[in-house]
Enzyme design. Structure first.
Site, PDB file in Angstrom:
ATOM      1  N   ASN A  23      33.071 -19.280   1.449  1.00 16.78           N
ATOM      2  CA  ASN A  23      34.398 -19.314   2.278  1.00 16.78           C
ATOM      3  C   ASN A  23      34.203 -20.236   2.671  1.00 16.78           C
ATOM      4  O   ASN A  23      35.187 -21.576   2.719  1.00 16.78           O
ATOM      5  CB  ASN A  23      34.704 -18.648   1.727  1.00 16.78           C
ATOM      6  N   CYS A 117      37.629 -15.528  -9.094  1.00 21.71           N
ATOM      7  CA  CYS A 117      37.805 -14.084  -9.873  1.00 21.71           C
ATOM      8  C   CYS A 117      39.271 -14.038 -10.121  1.00 21.71           C
ATOM      9  O   CYS A 117      40.312 -14.179  -9.459  1.00 21.71           O
ATOM     10  CB  CYS A 117      37.223 -13.205  -8.505  1.00 21.71           C
ATOM     11  N   ARG A 122      47.402 -14.812  -7.242  1.00 27.64           N
ATOM     12  CA  ARG A 122      46.810 -14.832  -6.595  1.00 27.64           C
ATOM     13  C   ARG A 122      47.779 -16.442  -6.499  1.00 27.64           C
ATOM     14  O   ARG A 122      47.117 -17.844  -7.317  1.00 27.64           O
ATOM     15  CB  ARG A 122      45.347 -15.416  -6.906  1.00 27.64           C
TER      16      ARG A 122
HETATM   17  C1  EPZ Z   1      40.064 -16.274   0.115  1.00 25.18           C
HETATM   18  O1  EPZ Z   1      40.935 -16.122  -1.981  1.00 25.18           O
HETATM   19  C2  EPZ Z   1      39.068 -16.156  -0.889  1.00 25.18           C
HETATM   20  N1  EPZ Z   1      38.446 -17.225  -1.552  1.00 25.18           N
HETATM   21  C3  EPZ Z   1      38.851 -14.804  -1.600  1.00 25.18           C
HETATM   22  O2  EPZ Z   1      36.996 -14.705  -1.997  1.00 25.18           O
HETATM   23  C4  EPZ Z   1      38.880 -13.398  -0.365  1.00 25.18           C
HETATM   24  O3  EPZ Z   1      39.050 -12.457  -0.918  1.00 25.18           O
HETATM   25  C5  EPZ Z   1      40.625 -13.730  -0.290  1.00 25.18           C
HETATM   26  O4  EPZ Z   1      40.970 -15.906   0.555  1.00 25.18           O
HETATM   27  C6  EPZ Z   1      41.520 -13.147   0.890  1.00 25.18           C
HETATM   28  O5  EPZ Z   1      40.619 -12.578   2.452  1.00 25.18           O
HETATM   29  C7  EPZ Z   1      38.008 -18.630  -1.117  1.00 25.18           C
HETATM   30  O6  EPZ Z   1      37.747 -18.677  -0.096  1.00 25.18           O
HETATM   31  C8  EPZ Z   1      37.349 -19.582  -2.459  1.00 25.18           C
HETATM   32  P1  EPZ Z   1      44.405 -15.979  -0.032  1.00 25.18           P
HETATM   33  P2  EPZ Z   1      42.598 -16.747  -1.591  1.00 25.18           P
HETATM   34  O7  EPZ Z   1      45.309 -17.160  -0.175  1.00 25.18           O
HETATM   35  O8  EPZ Z   1      42.850 -17.857  -0.333  1.00 25.18           O
HETATM   36  C9  EPZ Z   1      48.421 -14.617  -1.678  1.00 25.18           C
HETATM   37  C10 EPZ Z   1      35.515 -14.140  -2.739  1.00 25.18           C
HETATM   38  O9  EPZ Z   1      35.201 -13.206  -3.098  1.00 25.18           O
HETATM   39  N2  EPZ Z   1      49.524 -15.644  -2.004  1.00 25.18           N
HETATM   40  O10 EPZ Z   1      44.170 -15.321   0.974  1.00 25.18           O
HETATM   41  O11 EPZ Z   1      42.472 -17.368  -2.350  1.00 25.18           O
HETATM   42  C11 EPZ Z   1      47.513 -14.185  -2.513  1.00 25.18           C
HETATM   43  O12 EPZ Z   1      47.627 -14.092  -3.823  1.00 25.18           O
HETATM   44  C12 EPZ Z   1      36.918 -14.105  -3.023  1.00 25.18           C
HETATM   45  O13 EPZ Z   1      34.890 -15.001  -2.228  1.00 25.18           O
HETATM   46  C13 EPZ Z   1      50.423 -16.023  -2.336  1.00 25.18           C
HETATM   47  O14 EPZ Z   1      51.159 -15.576  -2.446  1.00 25.18           O
HETATM   48  O15 EPZ Z   1      43.390 -15.648  -0.885  1.00 25.18           O
HETATM   49  C14 EPZ Z   1      47.057 -12.953  -1.867  1.00 25.18           C
HETATM   50  O16 EPZ Z   1      47.796 -11.393  -3.000  1.00 25.18           O
HETATM   51  C15 EPZ Z   1      37.153 -13.896  -4.369  1.00 25.18           C
HETATM   52  N3  EPZ Z   1      50.509 -17.180  -2.461  1.00 25.18           N
HETATM   53  C16 EPZ Z   1      47.132 -12.806  -0.977  1.00 25.18           C
HETATM   54  O17 EPZ Z   1      48.604 -14.172  -0.564  1.00 25.18           O
HETATM   55  C17 EPZ Z   1      49.646 -18.398  -1.997  1.00 25.18           C
HETATM   56  O18 EPZ Z   1      49.449 -19.950  -2.213  1.00 25.18           O
HETATM   57  C18 EPZ Z   1      46.122 -13.924  -0.314  1.00 25.18           C
HETATM   58  O19 EPZ Z   1      45.054 -14.274  -0.423  1.00 25.18           O
HETATM   59  C19 EPZ Z   1      48.476 -17.817  -1.605  1.00 25.18           C
HETATM   60  C20 EPZ Z   1      47.697 -16.858  -1.344  1.00 25.18           C
END
Ligand code: EPZ
Length: 430
Positions: A23, A117, A122
């Site tokens: 990541n 995933c 998301r």
């Molecule tokens: C990153 O996803 C990782 N992916 C994920 O890894 C990881 O699970 C996640 O961070 C949390 O650590 C990559 O880096 C490519 P977030 P990301 O934005 O960035 C909400 C793996 O297995 N949210 O931190 O998409 C969201 O719905 C993957 O390697 C909003 O509401 O995660 C979630 O509930 C799976 N609005 C929370 O925030 C937004 O604009 C955290 O999501 C963005 C996110």
């Protein structure tokens, strides 16, 4: 369709070398196109998601020279197009980093709505809010995110949720905006810091990454650099839990122990020995583990990407455990597969209530996503008998040579590319 054929029951013993953080690599590869110079990026994990990212860069005219399996020279100097529309990029989440990078450099970008995933809704609203605050007009049309700006201007942005992706994306774009940007309620994950360090090496001016306030002074241009990506915290954690669940003794090498603290602490709490040195962690489990409670949280809390792996350990532990998933609303799909193997787990909303059982048995199951898939492999290695896991392509998105590394630790795991091969391998491992 590739499948794993696994015979459980042997403790994993030995040493395993951890690769670069997937990541972090995804953000760094995207950011590397923000200069017309060449960036030499080392320790890129050779997994499907990073391949897709590199191919996407080539699809818009960027150049990628593979120096060796984990090192690339990347140049954005020959980019001719700011619209990315390859078939595969739609399937990965980190496509959104190309939005920030292209917008920051060219003030224009079009990328498909991100895939990735299926672990919850998301939303990307915080990405769009951040890029809009920098002055971009952002529209979603025909499945594409289209962003454009006359100029990007620094802004004070408060993230409504702690988002790794939105923090990195806005940081990337803001590094080339005019003036000062402040991101409040920023994510603090090690890979946020790694992308910031890489951008700074390219001439950006980013302070505070790793805390919840990141301050960026925009610069007009970035230059080439050489950079080594940090080790993958989640790959390391997965092998640590594999040792715990199989009652093994595994030294996980090439890690930053500080990044693994929440994982090490839980392993100790449930009865494992965890010994740290400068760049390695050894996990030893000699007896049945104990129950506990765990809630996933943004860093430095227990990572959501380790939630399925700890659930597998607790499914085999003494007593009743509770796992609460607070980041993604749909991250327990793999529990049905564990139940097929004999685990006793009930999911109520975002909580799994686990009654530890003494043993589980092999079954025909499928990997619902990347981390859950890896956790099911660990379960299969601890189970009695043979397990066949379908859809291992999910696992290959984020783990390099997963089955080979497990085999080197004494795991009985084979990769089959057809049902016929599965039958043959089932006989071989039985
Ligand atoms: C990153 O996803 C990782 N992916 C994920 O890894 C990881 O699970 C996640 O961070 C949390 O650590 C990559 O880096 C490519 P977030 P990301 O934005 O960035 C909400 C793996 O297995 N949210 O931190 O998409 C969201 O719905 C993957 O390697 C909003 O509401 O995660 C979630 O509930 C799976 N609005 C929370 O925030 C937004 O604009 C955290 O999501 C963005 C996110």
């Amino acid at each position: 369709m590739e499948q794993y054929v696994i015979r459980g029951g042997s403790p994993l013993v030995g040493e395993v070398e951890i690769g670069g953080a997937k990541n972090a690599a995804l953000g760094i590869i995207a950011a590397s196109i923000m200069t017309d110079d060449v960036c030499l990026v080392e320790n890129i994990p050779d997994v499907r998601d990073t391949d897709v990212m590199l191919q996407a860069i080539e699809s818009i005219g960027g150049t990628v020279e593979h120096v060796d399996r984990h090192t690339c020279r990347i140049s954005g100097g020959s980019i001719t197009d700011q619209r990315i529309d390859t078939e595969y990029i739609k399937k990965i989440r980190a496509s959104y980093y190309l939005l920030g990078a292209l917008l920051g450099k060219y003030k224009k970008a079009e990328v498909p709505m991100p895939g990735g995933c299926n672990i919850g809704l998301r939303s990307i609203d915080q990405h769009l809010k951040g890029l809009s605050a920098l002055g971009a007009s952002v529209k979603i049309q025909h499945g594409m995110i289209c962003a454009e700006a006359e100029a990007l201007t620094g802004a004070h942005i408060y993230m409504d949720v702690v988002s790794v992706g939105a923090t990195i994306n806005v940081m990337i774009a803001a590094s080339m905006a005019e003036g000062k940007t402040i991101i409040e309620n920023a994510a603090k994950e090690p890979h946020v810091v790694d992308v910031a360090n890489f951008l700074n090496r390219m001439g950006a001016n980013i302070r505070g990454a790793g805390t919840d306030v990141i301050r960026i002074k925009g610069v007009p241009s970035l230059h080439g650099s050489e950079y080594m990506i940090i080790p993958d915290q989640i790959e390391a954690g997965t092998f640590m839990f594999a040792a715990a669940v199989t009652k093994g003794d595994v030294t996980v090498k090439n890690v930053v122990p500080k990044h693994l603290e929440s994982i090490s602490a839980k392993l100790q709490e449930i009865g494992c020995q965890v010994m740290e040195s400068d760049d390695a962690v050894r996990v030893v489990a000699t007896k049945r583990l104990n129950h506990t409670q765990v809630k996933t949280l943004p860093y430095p809390g227990f990572p959501t990407d380790m939630q399925p792996q700890i659930t597998v350990a607790l499914a085999l532990s003494k007593g009743t455990s509770i796992v609460t998933e607070s980041i993604f609303e749909n991250r327990f799909k793999y529990v049905d597969e564990l139940v097929k193997m004999g685990a006793s787990i009930k999911v109520e909303g975002n909580t799994a209530i686990i009654d530890g059982v003494e043993g589980i048995t092999g079954a025909d199951i499928s990997a619902p996503d990347l981390r859950a898939g890896a956790a099911l492999v660990i379960a299969a290695l601890a189970a009695e008998g043979v397990t066949v896991i379908e859809d291992v392509a999910y696992i290959q998105r984020g783990y390099e040579d997963f089955h080979l590394k497990l085999k080197a630790l004494g795991g009985s795991i084979e990769l089959a590319d057809s049902d016929r091969e599965v039958k043959k391998l089932k006989l071989k491992v039985s």
